[in-house]
Design an enzyme around this catalytic site. Structure first.
Site, mmCIF file in Angstrom:
data_model
loop_
_atom_site.group_PDB
_atom_site.id
_atom_site.type_symbol
_atom_site.label_atom_id
_atom_site.label_comp_id
_atom_site.label_asym_id
_atom_site.label_seq_id
_atom_site.Cartn_x
_atom_site.Cartn_y
_atom_site.Cartn_z
ATOM 1 N N ILE A 56 -9.733 11.660 -8.526
ATOM 2 C CA ILE A 56 -9.518 10.556 -7.951
ATOM 3 C C ILE A 56 -10.384 9.315 -8.730
ATOM 4 O O ILE A 56 -10.412 8.305 -8.496
ATOM 5 C CB ILE A 56 -10.133 10.247 -6.484
ATOM 6 C CG1 ILE A 56 -11.590 10.716 -6.353
ATOM 7 C CG2 ILE A 56 -9.366 11.351 -5.573
ATOM 8 C CD1 ILE A 56 -12.387 10.791 -5.298
ATOM 9 N N LYS A 80 -8.464 12.846 -23.527
ATOM 10 C CA LYS A 80 -7.842 12.665 -22.385
ATOM 11 C C LYS A 80 -8.262 11.420 -21.725
ATOM 12 O O LYS A 80 -7.437 10.701 -21.086
ATOM 13 C CB LYS A 80 -8.256 13.854 -21.314
ATOM 14 C CG LYS A 80 -7.624 13.815 -19.889
ATOM 15 C CD LYS A 80 -8.329 15.014 -19.129
ATOM 16 C CE LYS A 80 -7.654 14.898 -17.486
ATOM 17 N NZ LYS A 80 -8.204 16.073 -16.992
ATOM 18 N N ASN A 131 -19.192 9.580 -9.372
ATOM 19 C CA ASN A 131 -17.809 10.151 -8.833
ATOM 20 C C ASN A 131 -17.625 11.591 -9.156
ATOM 21 O O ASN A 131 -17.148 12.514 -8.734
ATOM 22 C CB ASN A 131 -16.770 9.390 -9.378
ATOM 23 C CG ASN A 131 -15.369 10.126 -9.151
ATOM 24 O OD1 ASN A 131 -14.893 10.065 -8.352
ATOM 25 N ND2 ASN A 131 -14.708 10.630 -10.195
ATOM 26 N N LYS A 162 -31.282 6.816 -12.468
ATOM 27 C CA LYS A 162 -32.763 6.812 -12.667
ATOM 28 C C LYS A 162 -32.735 5.852 -14.179
ATOM 29 O O LYS A 162 -33.437 4.822 -14.167
ATOM 30 C CB LYS A 162 -33.425 7.916 -12.792
ATOM 31 C CG LYS A 162 -34.912 7.894 -12.966
ATOM 32 C CD LYS A 162 -35.576 7.639 -11.573
ATOM 33 C CE LYS A 162 -37.105 7.686 -11.653
ATOM 34 N NZ LYS A 162 -37.716 7.344 -10.298
ATOM 35 N N SER A 184 -19.938 12.197 -2.046
ATOM 36 C CA SER A 184 -20.369 13.455 -1.383
ATOM 37 C C SER A 184 -19.177 14.320 -0.739
ATOM 38 O O SER A 184 -18.261 14.035 -1.494
ATOM 39 C CB SER A 184 -21.454 12.973 -0.258
ATOM 40 O OG SER A 184 -21.857 14.196 0.515
ATOM 41 N N TYR A 217 -22.041 24.539 -2.921
ATOM 42 C CA TYR A 217 -21.495 23.113 -2.763
ATOM 43 C C TYR A 217 -22.179 22.468 -1.887
ATOM 44 O O TYR A 217 -22.561 21.022 -2.027
ATOM 45 C CB TYR A 217 -20.089 23.466 -2.773
ATOM 46 C CG TYR A 217 -19.170 22.149 -2.596
ATOM 47 C CD1 TYR A 217 -19.060 21.180 -3.641
ATOM 48 C CD2 TYR A 217 -18.475 21.694 -1.304
ATOM 49 C CE1 TYR A 217 -18.220 20.130 -3.629
ATOM 50 C CE2 TYR A 217 -17.797 20.525 -1.325
ATOM 51 C CZ TYR A 217 -17.683 19.767 -2.529
ATOM 52 O OH TYR A 217 -16.824 18.625 -2.474
ATOM 53 N N LYS A 221 -23.695 18.676 -2.232
ATOM 54 C CA LYS A 221 -23.386 17.169 -1.581
ATOM 55 C C LYS A 221 -24.280 16.610 -0.383
ATOM 56 O O LYS A 221 -24.352 15.516 -0.221
ATOM 57 C CB LYS A 221 -21.932 17.692 -0.779
ATOM 58 C CG LYS A 221 -20.656 18.100 -1.831
ATOM 59 C CD LYS A 221 -20.227 16.874 -2.597
ATOM 60 C CE LYS A 221 -20.822 16.796 -3.998
ATOM 61 N NZ LYS A 221 -20.289 15.833 -4.739
#
Length: 349
Positions: A56, A80, A131, A162, A184, A217, A221
């Site tokens: 995305i 790419k 992202n 930061k 997230s 994971y 998140k």
């Protein structure tokens, strides 16, 4: 917060009875830009998107490029990224070149070098979209020795943000506050029940407990949400140079994020076919948080389905909307910030 008070301009198309799966009536990222009347209207703004050459991230970059903004995408595969940039440019109403920054998020040296590269080319940054990420990866470590998912999904973006905060602050004005958008997942809810407890903080590398790829994971998140909350708390109230921070769940989308799960993708797609999104739809909430006028002058929030999210209902089923109470834990938020600063301290010098 009462249901009627939340910001939810696309609520109708997200009602369960209206969901038909990928490509249905839910908005795409480019539709958000069109609805906000921003085609070629942001020639004075600069955007940086991590992971802009896959998933995305591509559709996020495509939509934001249509605003006429100067768009930078980070990548670990320059060839790419060049192909993606060429495709976007060939089909975009804007002809501003897309700029590529090499950045390997599993290496904090690479993150710092990428920031230096960006700064050498731009002294402005209005939108930062964190992202990129990995999901349910086998147990491993970043080049700096941190648990792979926590290090990649959270710590790399913590350091990146930061280092870029001075630029974000300097670029912010009362008319348009700079925005940070952390991707997230509702994985913070289903794979990390209870949040970042003292026991979790004490064993981020799974040295004391068996490694579970989904728990790891979920931790990362949750960290993305708490990071955004802390950024908002620290920088959102500045009268002259505010910086607002959002976190979000993009939805279920078939992208390379699922590469570690094999046949599970087909199973998930079949089981939740009606709520699944196309990549173009999956990028919509990121773009909405980044550009929507309705957020001007307001604090950042946790969002999903192009709307402000609400606390999760009791005993939620997979796919149900909402955030867990641990996503709003101020004690864990501060602890995460302090620990993260300690972990990345060598790269802040």
């Amino acid at each position: 917060m009462a249901q009627e008070s939340i910001i939810a301009p696309y609520a109708e198309v997200h009602r369960p009875e209206n969901l038909r799966g990928a490509g249905d009536g839910r908005p795409t990222a480019i539709q958000i830009i069109e609805d906000e009347h921003l085609i070629n209207k942001w020639s004075d703004k600069t955007v940086l998107i991590t992971g802009g050459s896959s998933g995305i991230g591509v559709e996020t970059a495509r939509a934001l490029h249509a605003t006429g903004a100067r768009v930078f995408i980070t990548t670990r595969d320059n060839a790419k990224a060049e192909s993606v940039a060429a495709d976007i440019l060939a089909n975009s109403p804007s002809k501003v070149p897309i700029e590529i920054v090499f950045m390997e998020l599993g290496s904090l040296d690479s993150v710092k070098a990428g920031v230096e590269d960006f700064r050498s080319r731009s002294d402005k940054l209005n939108i930062l979209i964190n992202n990129a990420g990995i999901m349910a990866a086998p147990h491993g470590h970043t080049k700096d020795g941190f648990e792979l998912q926590f290090g990649t999904n959270h710590l790399s973006h913590f350091l990146l943000t930061k280092l870029l905060l001075p630029t974000l602050i300097a670029s912010s004005t009362p008319e348009f506050a700079s925005r940070i958008v952390n991707l997230s997942s509702n994985g913070h809810l289903y794979h990390n029940k209870g949040g970042l407890t003292p026991e979790v903080f004490a064993d981020l590398d799974f040295k004391q407990t068996p490694y579970n790829e989904w728990a790891a994971y979920g931790r990362s998140k949750t960290a993305n949400i708490l990071h955004a909350n802390r950024l908002e708390r620290l920088y959102g109230s500045s009268p002259d140079h505010p910086v607002h921070a959002f976190s979000l769940h993009p939805g279920g989308i078939t992208t390379a994020l699922w590469r570690h799960q094999g046949d599970m993708v087909a199973t998930r797609l079949q089981g939740f076919a009606s709520i699944w999104k196309s990549p173009e739809q999956g990028a919509a909430t990121s773009v909405w948080c980044a550009v929507a006028k309705v957020w001007e002058g307001k604090a950042g929030r946790y969002c999903e389905n192009c709307q402000e999210s609400v606390p999760v209902q009791e005993n939620p089923k997979m796919g149900d909307p909402g955030y867990g109470p641990w996503a709003k834990d101020p004690v864990a938020e501060q602890k995460l910030w302090e620990m993260s600063e300690e972990m990345v301290a060598p790269w802040l010098k």
